[in-house]
Design a protein around this motif. Sequence first.
Motif, PDB file in Angstrom:
ATOM      1  N   VAL A 183      50.114  29.820  33.125  1.00  0.00           N
ATOM      2  CA  VAL A 183      49.854  30.195  31.731  1.00  0.00           C
ATOM      3  C   VAL A 183      48.441  29.793  31.325  1.00  0.00           C
ATOM      4  O   VAL A 183      47.726  30.561  30.671  1.00  0.00           O
ATOM      5  CB  VAL A 183      50.911  29.557  30.801  1.00  0.00           C
ATOM      6  N   LEU A 184      48.017  28.583  31.704  1.00  0.00           N
ATOM      7  CA  LEU A 184      46.683  28.129  31.331  1.00  0.00           C
ATOM      8  C   LEU A 184      45.591  28.971  31.987  1.00  0.00           C
ATOM      9  O   LEU A 184      44.516  29.173  31.407  1.00  0.00           O
ATOM     10  CB  LEU A 184      46.507  26.656  31.701  1.00  0.00           C
ATOM     11  N   ARG A 185      45.856  29.497  33.166  1.00  0.00           N
ATOM     12  CA  ARG A 185      44.850  30.298  33.875  1.00  0.00           C
ATOM     13  C   ARG A 185      45.092  31.799  33.714  1.00  0.00           C
ATOM     14  O   ARG A 185      44.487  32.607  34.432  1.00  0.00           O
ATOM     15  CB  ARG A 185      44.821  29.913  35.359  1.00  0.00           C
ATOM     16  N   ALA A 186      45.937  32.168  32.777  1.00  0.00           N
ATOM     17  CA  ALA A 186      46.256  33.582  32.586  1.00  0.00           C
ATOM     18  C   ALA A 186      45.012  34.456  32.386  1.00  0.00           C
ATOM     19  O   ALA A 186      44.939  35.558  32.943  1.00  0.00           O
ATOM     20  CB  ALA A 186      47.225  33.751  31.415  1.00  0.00           C
ATOM     21  N   PRO A 187      43.999  34.025  31.612  1.00  0.00           N
ATOM     22  CA  PRO A 187      42.806  34.874  31.467  1.00  0.00           C
ATOM     23  C   PRO A 187      42.093  35.128  32.793  1.00  0.00           C
ATOM     24  O   PRO A 187      41.639  36.252  33.051  1.00  0.00           O
ATOM     25  CB  PRO A 187      41.927  34.076  30.496  1.00  0.00           C
ATOM     26  N   GLU A 188      41.993  34.109  33.638  1.00  0.00           N
ATOM     27  CA  GLU A 188      41.351  34.285  34.951  1.00  0.00           C
ATOM     28  C   GLU A 188      42.188  35.197  35.844  1.00  0.00           C
ATOM     29  O   GLU A 188      41.650  36.033  36.583  1.00  0.00           O
ATOM     30  CB  GLU A 188      41.174  32.938  35.639  1.00  0.00           C
ATOM     31  N   ILE A 189      43.497  35.038  35.785  1.00  0.00           N
ATOM     32  CA  ILE A 189      44.388  35.865  36.593  1.00  0.00           C
ATOM     33  C   ILE A 189      44.292  37.320  36.156  1.00  0.00           C
ATOM     34  O   ILE A 189      44.225  38.244  36.978  1.00  0.00           O
ATOM     35  CB  ILE A 189      45.831  35.342  36.490  1.00  0.00           C
ATOM     36  N   ALA A 190      44.270  37.540  34.841  1.00  0.00           N
ATOM     37  CA  ALA A 190      44.180  38.906  34.322  1.00  0.00           C
ATOM     38  C   ALA A 190      42.884  39.594  34.731  1.00  0.00           C
ATOM     39  O   ALA A 190      42.823  40.818  34.840  1.00  0.00           O
ATOM     40  CB  ALA A 190      44.299  38.898  32.798  1.00  0.00           C
ATOM     41  N   ALA A 191      41.839  38.809  34.965  1.00  0.00           N
ATOM     42  CA  ALA A 191      40.537  39.374  35.329  1.00  0.00           C
ATOM     43  C   ALA A 191      40.471  39.827  36.784  1.00  0.00           C
ATOM     44  O   ALA A 191      39.529  40.528  37.170  1.00  0.00           O
ATOM     45  CB  ALA A 191      39.440  38.345  35.068  1.00  0.00           C
ATOM     46  N   HIS A 192      41.453  39.451  37.593  1.00  0.00           N
ATOM     47  CA  HIS A 192      41.421  39.836  39.011  1.00  0.00           C
ATOM     48  C   HIS A 192      41.479  41.365  39.125  1.00  0.00           C
ATOM     49  O   HIS A 192      42.291  42.012  38.458  1.00  0.00           O
ATOM     50  CB  HIS A 192      42.592  39.207  39.760  1.00  0.00           C
ATOM     51  N   PRO A 193      40.665  41.962  39.969  1.00  0.00           N
ATOM     52  CA  PRO A 193      40.573  43.427  40.011  1.00  0.00           C
ATOM     53  C   PRO A 193      41.845  44.135  40.448  1.00  0.00           C
ATOM     54  O   PRO A 193      42.017  45.323  40.147  1.00  0.00           O
ATOM     55  CB  PRO A 193      39.432  43.680  41.009  1.00  0.00           C
ATOM     56  N   ARG A 194      42.756  43.456  41.145  1.00  0.00           N
ATOM     57  CA  ARG A 194      43.979  44.115  41.579  1.00  0.00           C
ATOM     58  C   ARG A 194      45.130  43.976  40.569  1.00  0.00           C
ATOM     59  O   ARG A 194      46.154  44.631  40.686  1.00  0.00           O
ATOM     60  CB  ARG A 194      44.418  43.550  42.926  1.00  0.00           C
ATOM     61  N   VAL A 195      44.944  43.144  39.561  1.00  0.00           N
ATOM     62  CA  VAL A 195      45.998  42.928  38.571  1.00  0.00           C
ATOM     63  C   VAL A 195      46.013  44.067  37.550  1.00  0.00           C
ATOM     64  O   VAL A 195      44.995  44.399  36.963  1.00  0.00           O
ATOM     65  CB  VAL A 195      45.804  41.573  37.854  1.00  0.00           C
ATOM     66  N   VAL A 196      47.184  44.670  37.367  1.00  0.00           N
ATOM     67  CA  VAL A 196      47.348  45.718  36.362  1.00  0.00           C
ATOM     68  C   VAL A 196      48.210  45.250  35.200  1.00  0.00           C
ATOM     69  O   VAL A 196      48.238  45.884  34.140  1.00  0.00           O
ATOM     70  CB  VAL A 196      47.958  47.003  36.967  1.00  0.00           C
ATOM     71  N   ALA A 197      48.937  44.138  35.391  1.00  0.00           N
ATOM     72  CA  ALA A 197      49.802  43.641  34.325  1.00  0.00           C
ATOM     73  C   ALA A 197      50.076  42.159  34.524  1.00  0.00           C
ATOM     74  O   ALA A 197      50.046  41.649  35.649  1.00  0.00           O
ATOM     75  CB  ALA A 197      51.124  44.412  34.296  1.00  0.00           C
ATOM     76  N   LEU A 198      50.343  41.492  33.410  1.00  0.00           N
ATOM     77  CA  LEU A 198      50.811  40.111  33.425  1.00  0.00           C
ATOM     78  C   LEU A 198      52.222  40.072  32.855  1.00  0.00           C
ATOM     79  O   LEU A 198      52.537  40.788  31.909  1.00  0.00           O
ATOM     80  CB  LEU A 198      49.926  39.209  32.556  1.00  0.00           C
ATOM     81  N   MET A 199      53.034  39.228  33.440  1.00  0.00           N
ATOM     82  CA  MET A 199      54.359  38.954  32.885  1.00  0.00           C
ATOM     83  C   MET A 199      54.490  37.449  32.747  1.00  0.00           C
ATOM     84  O   MET A 199      53.849  36.691  33.493  1.00  0.00           O
ATOM     85  CB  MET A 199      55.454  39.509  33.799  1.00  0.00           C
ATOM     86  N   TRP A 200      55.274  37.013  31.796  1.00  0.00           N
ATOM     87  CA  TRP A 200      55.518  35.585  31.658  1.00  0.00           C
ATOM     88  C   TRP A 200      57.007  35.339  31.905  1.00  0.00           C
ATOM     89  O   TRP A 200      57.835  36.247  31.795  1.00  0.00           O
ATOM     90  CB  TRP A 200      55.095  35.084  30.285  1.00  0.00           C
ATOM     91  N   GLY A 201      57.346  34.099  32.272  1.00  0.00           N
ATOM     92  CA  GLY A 201      58.733  33.734  32.498  1.00  0.00           C
ATOM     93  C   GLY A 201      59.042  32.408  31.834  1.00  0.00           C
ATOM     94  O   GLY A 201      58.304  31.433  32.019  1.00  0.00           O
ATOM     95  N   ALA A 202      60.114  32.376  31.074  1.00  0.00           N
ATOM     96  CA  ALA A 202      60.402  31.192  30.260  1.00  0.00           C
ATOM     97  C   ALA A 202      61.052  30.055  31.034  1.00  0.00           C
ATOM     98  O   ALA A 202      60.693  28.888  30.855  1.00  0.00           O
ATOM     99  CB  ALA A 202      61.297  31.590  29.085  1.00  0.00           C
TER     100      ALA A 202
END
Length: 267
Positions: A117-136
């Motif tokens: 969660v804390l690194r979500a912005p960096e993860i979203a910036a990865h060129p192969r990522v098209v979506a983010l999902m979270w899990g509670a």
Amino acid sequence: MSFELGPALLFCPADRPERFAGALAKADAVILDLEDAVLPEAKAKARANLLAAELDPSRVIVRVNDPASAHFGDDLEAVARTPFRTVMVAKTEDPATLDAFGEEYALLALCETAAGVLRAPEIAAHPRVVALMWGAEDLVASIGGTASRFADGGYRDIARHARSRVLFAAAAHGRAAIDAVHLDIDDAAGLAQEAADAAASGFRATACIHPKQVPTIREAYRPDAATLDWARVVLAAAEGERGVFRFEGRMVDEPVLRHARAVLARA
């Protein structure tokens, strides 16, 4: 590559091949799960089932075990031998681990730990990522908690914070955001409220764990007739205006028009 699936994404354990076709028929896309839904001793068989599956690749997502897992390498090898190229990466924490996937893959990064969660912005910036999902549930467990929800079914503040952070990170990088599953299968009212909030907040899809949840999610994401009429009429009215204008007693500017376009996109 962009995310074109949704709004109802149905998890299906990869060690239950008899359910694959039915799950795909009932949902907008099926998530064949090699991770939490499959016991360690059944993972090899689950990967074999994946290889034998004859499903429309455009509507299949494969959830692989997290990059730190001993199963990750075997999962990648198995997926590479299938036609499936949309992959959900469990417990994504370090965007560098996503480099294991070639350019032909579209990745859904699952942010379900404190680090993720804390690194979500960096993860979203990865060129192969098209979506983010979270899990509670994994998230709360990762910080030593015992429950993601209150007794009335509502999320605790810590879970709501993570949900918002992942949504913001996805939007900031032009990625889709996918809302977490509603574990209480019989709580149709709670799911409907949660999915309606997800749609209104900007999520593109909601994941689910049972076919009976699919119609509820679809209905929540589908705008009602009055909202659709408003969107069409206000956009038509804007064609003859310059900048901000008054419409039915309300000020209309570009953000309002973007809301209207988003409504029509979900029709």
